[in-house]
Motif scaffolding. Structure first.
Motif, PDB file in Angstrom:
ATOM      1  N   ARG A  22       9.436   4.682  -0.725  1.00 33.94           N
ATOM      2  CA  ARG A  22      10.229   4.904  -1.758  1.00 33.94           C
ATOM      3  C   ARG A  22      10.772   6.406  -1.607  1.00 33.94           C
ATOM      4  NH1 ARG A  22      10.026   3.237  -8.056  1.00 33.94           N
ATOM      5  NH2 ARG A  22       7.899   3.949  -7.771  1.00 33.94           N
ATOM      6  N   LEU A  23       9.537   7.194  -1.579  1.00 36.27           N
ATOM      7  CA  LEU A  23      10.223   8.768  -1.271  1.00 36.27           C
ATOM      8  C   LEU A  23      11.016   9.039  -0.410  1.00 36.27           C
ATOM      9  CD1 LEU A  23       9.702  11.378  -2.706  1.00 36.27           C
ATOM     10  CD2 LEU A  23       7.763  11.561  -1.475  1.00 36.27           C
ATOM     11  N   LEU A  32       0.917  -1.303  -0.158  1.00 37.84           N
ATOM     12  CA  LEU A  32      -0.027   0.091   0.029  1.00 37.84           C
ATOM     13  C   LEU A  32       0.895   1.295   0.037  1.00 37.84           C
ATOM     14  CD1 LEU A  32      -2.918  -0.862   2.542  1.00 37.84           C
ATOM     15  CD2 LEU A  32      -3.153  -0.244  -0.042  1.00 37.84           C
ATOM     16  N   LEU A  33       1.938   1.347   0.671  1.00 37.72           N
ATOM     17  CA  LEU A  33       2.646   2.349   0.982  1.00 37.72           C
ATOM     18  C   LEU A  33       3.913   2.444   0.331  1.00 37.72           C
ATOM     19  CD1 LEU A  33       2.161   3.229   4.760  1.00 37.72           C
ATOM     20  CD2 LEU A  33       1.228   4.714   2.821  1.00 37.72           C
ATOM     21  N   LYS A  61       5.104   3.578  -2.590  1.00 36.75           N
ATOM     22  CA  LYS A  61       5.594   4.885  -3.303  1.00 36.75           C
ATOM     23  C   LYS A  61       6.133   6.007  -2.324  1.00 36.75           C
ATOM     24  CE  LYS A  61       1.899   8.249  -4.466  1.00 36.75           C
ATOM     25  NZ  LYS A  61       0.895   7.448  -3.467  1.00 36.75           N
ATOM     26  N   GLU A  62       5.293   5.697  -1.111  1.00 33.87           N
ATOM     27  CA  GLU A  62       5.564   6.593   0.086  1.00 33.87           C
ATOM     28  C   GLU A  62       6.910   6.317   0.778  1.00 33.87           C
ATOM     29  OE1 GLU A  62       2.690   5.695  -0.489  1.00 33.87           O
ATOM     30  OE2 GLU A  62       1.466   7.309  -0.592  1.00 33.87           O
ATOM     31  N   ALA A  74      12.821   6.955   1.498  1.00 34.55           N
ATOM     32  CA  ALA A  74      14.067   6.285   1.477  1.00 34.55           C
ATOM     33  C   ALA A  74      14.976   7.250   0.400  1.00 34.55           C
ATOM     34  CB  ALA A  74      14.001   4.684   1.127  1.00 34.55           C
ATOM     35  N   LEU A  76      11.701  23.381   6.907  1.00 35.76           N
ATOM     36  CA  LEU A  76      12.383  21.956   7.192  1.00 35.76           C
ATOM     37  C   LEU A  76      13.647  22.077   8.351  1.00 35.76           C
ATOM     38  CD1 LEU A  76      13.369  21.089   3.439  1.00 35.76           C
ATOM     39  CD2 LEU A  76      11.596  20.504   4.833  1.00 35.76           C
ATOM     40  N   LEU A  93       6.052   8.412   8.770  1.00 35.36           N
ATOM     41  CA  LEU A  93       6.212   7.489   7.835  1.00 35.36           C
ATOM     42  C   LEU A  93       7.493   6.597   8.283  1.00 35.36           C
ATOM     43  CD1 LEU A  93       5.546   8.888   4.397  1.00 35.36           C
ATOM     44  CD2 LEU A  93       4.325   7.057   5.280  1.00 35.36           C
ATOM     45  N   ALA A 118       9.521  16.021   2.891  1.00 31.18           N
ATOM     46  CA  ALA A 118       9.113  16.825   3.897  1.00 31.18           C
ATOM     47  C   ALA A 118       8.672  18.182   3.224  1.00 31.18           C
ATOM     48  CB  ALA A 118      10.151  16.794   5.022  1.00 31.18           C
ATOM     49  N   ARG A 122       2.539  23.993   0.627  1.00 29.62           N
ATOM     50  CA  ARG A 122       3.447  23.186   0.181  1.00 29.62           C
ATOM     51  C   ARG A 122       3.192  22.456  -1.212  1.00 29.62           C
ATOM     52  NH1 ARG A 122       5.568  21.091   5.820  1.00 29.62           N
ATOM     53  NH2 ARG A 122       7.366  22.049   5.745  1.00 29.62           N
ATOM     54  N   GLY A 182       5.408  18.141   1.841  1.00 34.61           N
ATOM     55  CA  GLY A 182       4.216  18.045   2.681  1.00 34.61           C
ATOM     56  C   GLY A 182       4.022  16.522   3.041  1.00 34.61           C
ATOM     57  N   TRP A 183       5.030  15.587   2.757  1.00 29.34           N
ATOM     58  CA  TRP A 183       4.595  14.209   3.198  1.00 29.34           C
ATOM     59  C   TRP A 183       5.091  14.031   4.884  1.00 29.34           C
ATOM     60  CZ3 TRP A 183       1.770  10.959   0.772  1.00 29.34           C
ATOM     61  CH2 TRP A 183       1.708  11.135  -0.715  1.00 29.34           C
ATOM     62  N   PRO A 184       4.495  13.571   5.730  1.00 28.48           N
ATOM     63  CA  PRO A 184       4.757  13.487   7.116  1.00 28.48           C
ATOM     64  C   PRO A 184       6.005  12.300   7.226  1.00 28.48           C
ATOM     65  CG  PRO A 184       2.524  12.325   6.766  1.00 28.48           C
ATOM     66  CD  PRO A 184       3.029  12.712   5.294  1.00 28.48           C
ATOM     67  N   TYR A 186       3.563  12.715  -6.764  1.00 32.47           N
ATOM     68  CA  TYR A 186       3.039  12.037  -5.748  1.00 32.47           C
ATOM     69  C   TYR A 186       1.958  12.585  -5.046  1.00 32.47           C
ATOM     70  CZ  TYR A 186       6.815   8.251  -5.966  1.00 32.47           C
ATOM     71  OH  TYR A 186       7.654   7.107  -6.407  1.00 32.47           O
ATOM     72  N   ARG A 187       2.197  13.764  -4.636  1.00 24.73           N
ATOM     73  CA  ARG A 187       1.159  14.389  -3.973  1.00 24.73           C
ATOM     74  C   ARG A 187      -0.034  14.727  -4.846  1.00 24.73           C
ATOM     75  NH1 ARG A 187       1.626  16.488   1.394  1.00 24.73           N
ATOM     76  NH2 ARG A 187      -0.605  16.405   0.825  1.00 24.73           N
TER      77      ARG A 187
END
Lengths: 297, 261
Positions: A171-172, A165-166, A168-169, A174, B67, A190, A181, B86, A184-186, B115-116
């Motif tokens: 992967r990003l 499920l996650l 791609k998240e 890593a 950041l 994660l 960040a 963002r 806007g991804w937490p 991705y967003r």
């Protein structure tokens, strides 16, 4: 040995082999993301930190119920202690001069020392069940019951579903946590989830591979897969395959040859796959760093 | 400089403009990396963030993005707190900040800028891949879409990072040293991409350490030396005095003469 490979070495051996194989399948992809996030060795700190947790859970359970050995209780204790171990590594990194690997070494050896002392104490108690506790060190699937195999299968299924499920998240974060960040991804949450996957793998891996060698099941199938592909999706699938095959072969060898610890045979199988891949895989040679002097296109 | 009294206000007051910083400071381990910087980027400007090593150029970009923690002051992006805007801000981190041995193709990396738009859980689909391929085409890298990123040259890797930012389709772009270690062809691609963004009405801030090229590439400048030495239109602020102040008098007269300031 051949009987074991064909799952006909008896009901118990077959259950144990299926349980170990499912763990290997799940550990492969978890290891891929840990390796790429440069956290693979964190698993070693977590796994060694489980030992005092196992001992404490045994003692508490003994005190409460009169019987110490219950796999879910022991694994719960192991999981809590492993989580504390990870937190200790992160706290040391954030608040002291210790670098990551040094902090891991301190927590790993300290917790393991504590666990060995606890294990020695438990062995002196005039109760039953403690004899099997040291199986968590190097793994022994021989005593695995059907309920235990179900537990492992359940955890392995959850791990695989979460990673799918996650994908791609994970992967990003890593590859480029800073960009993640900024977009806007937490990232912290994660990362926490990724650590949760790691802890779950370590805890269920205690039964088959054991705490000393579980880190190998996270790292070796993942690096073997990296020798064969430049694609993350294929790397995760290959790591699952290598992990599953190693666990299957290792558990069969352990079931077929008496008194061989399962963890050792599984890790030897994984190392053999790596050794076979190294001379023939396309990406084994050292990488040449591209330079600015290369002809432009 | 005479001592200034600043009222430090943690709650951002409404600030118009693509990027506004007020009294912005960043402190690492007790040492200021950025001190009390006031800056407002004009809409549609190409801003060069200039200064010597350790002047806080990257810290300024990262602080503006939220950041790194603010020791004092505040920043707004597109009139909002950094966390809120963002989706409309594109970012190009330093190339050396990631591991280029990562198992990914150029297309995989560019798709990360989308991705967003995809949202949680949804895998990269064909439409995303096509959009990513179009962005690679804009930086002249369409032929390298399926190439592992570790096999690309430094300039090509930088173009992949730029394509990922283009994929974000933002109104404000913050780029950290995109010209560092790139070949002449990639430099040209980057320049025309910056001009293209400006022509489309976007605002772009670029951390840049090469004084020779700065006046040619950018129409505005923020000259940093931990604090803001000067900011404004390039012709006004790119002078011998401000540069000597930023570089602590280390620029030789011949160097300044070569810069024609």
């Amino acid at each position: 040995m051949l009987d074991a490979l064909l799952l006909s070495a008896g009901y118990n051996a077959a259950v144990a082999m299926i349980g170990a194989t499912l763990l290997g399948v799940a550990a492969g992809p978890v290891g891929v993301f840990m390796l790429l996030r440069r956290r693979a060795l964190l698993a070693d700190a977590a796994s060694h930190a489980t030992l005092p947790g196992i001992v404490l859970a045994f003692l508490v359970n003994l005190w409460l119920t009169g019987e110490g050995r219950s796999l879910p209780v022991l694994l719960a204790g192991a999981g809590a202690a492993a989580a504390l171990g990870v937190l200790a590594v992160q706290a040391l990194q954030a608040n002291s001069r210790l670098s990551g690997p040094t902090a891991i070494a301190v927590v790993l050896s300290g917790a393991f020392g504590l666990g060995v002392v606890g294990l020695s104490y438990v062995q002196t108690l005039p109760v039953a069940g403690q004899a099997g506790l040291d199986q968590f060190l190097v793994g022994q699937t021989a005593g695995m019951r059907l309920a235990d195999a179900y537990l492992i299968a359940g955890v392995a299924a959850v791990l695989v579903v979460v990673i799918a499920l996650l994908f791609k998240e994970l992967r990003l974060i890593a590859f480029d946590p800073e960009f993640a960040a900024a977009a806007g991804w937490p990232v912290q949450r994660l990362d926490l989830l990724a650590n949760g996957l790691l802890l779950a793998t370590v805890v269920v891996g205690l039964t088959s591979v054991g705490l000393v060698l579980i880190v190998a099941m996270l790292i070796i199938p993942a690096v073997t897969a990296r020798l064969w592909t430049q694609k993350l999706g294929r790397m995760a699938l290959l790591a699952a395959a290598f992990g599953g095959v190693s666990a299957y072969l290792g558990a069969a060898a352990s079931a077929g040859i008496h008194h061989l610890p399962t963890g050792a045979t599984i890790v030897l199988a994984a190392a053999a796959l790596f050794a076979v891949s190294l001379p023939i895989a396309p990406l084994s040679r050292p990488r040449r760093a591209p330079t600015a002097l290369e002809p432009p296109v | 400089m005479s001592p200034q009294i600043h009222l430090v206000n943690r709650a951002p007051i409404p600030a118009q403009g693509p990027l506004v910083a007020h009294g912005l400071s960043v402190v690492y381990n007790g040492k200021p990396a950025l001190w009390n910087v006031d800056f407002a980027a004009p809409a549609g400007a190409l801003v060069g963030v200039i200064g010597p090593n350790g002047a806080g150029k990257s810290s300024f970009i990262k602080a503006a993005l939220g950041l790194v923690p603010w020791a004092s002051g505040w920043a707004t992006l597109l009139g909002e707190a950094p966390g809120k805007s963002r989706a409309r801000v594109g970012y190009v981190p330093q190339r050396a900040s990631v591991d280029w041995d990562f198992p990914a193709s150029a297309l995989d990396v560019v798709a990360m800028g989308l991705y967003r738009k995809l949202g949680w859980f949804r895998p990269v689909n064909r439409r995303t891949k096509e959009a990513a391929r179009a962005c690679l085409e804009r930086v002249g890298m369409a032929d390298f879409a399926d190439r592992p990123i570790g096999q690309l040259s430094g300039g090509q890797q930088q173009r992949v990072f730029l394509a990922r930012a283009l994929a974000q389709d933002a109104d404000l772009y913050l780029m950290d040293e995109p010209f560092a270690g790139v070949d002449a062809a990639s430099e040209q691609v980057l320049i025309s991409a910056l001009l293209g963004l400006q022509a489309a009405g976007k605002t772009v801030l670029v951390v840049h350490h090469d004084l020779q090229t700065a006046p040619d590439y950018f129409d505005h400048a923020l000259i940093l030396a931990t604090r803001a030495v000067a900011s404004g239109p390039m012709a006004e602020v790119f002078t011998a005095e401000t540069l000597q102040e930023a570089y602590g008098g280390r620029l030789a007269p011949s160097q300044l003469a070569a810069l024609a300031v």
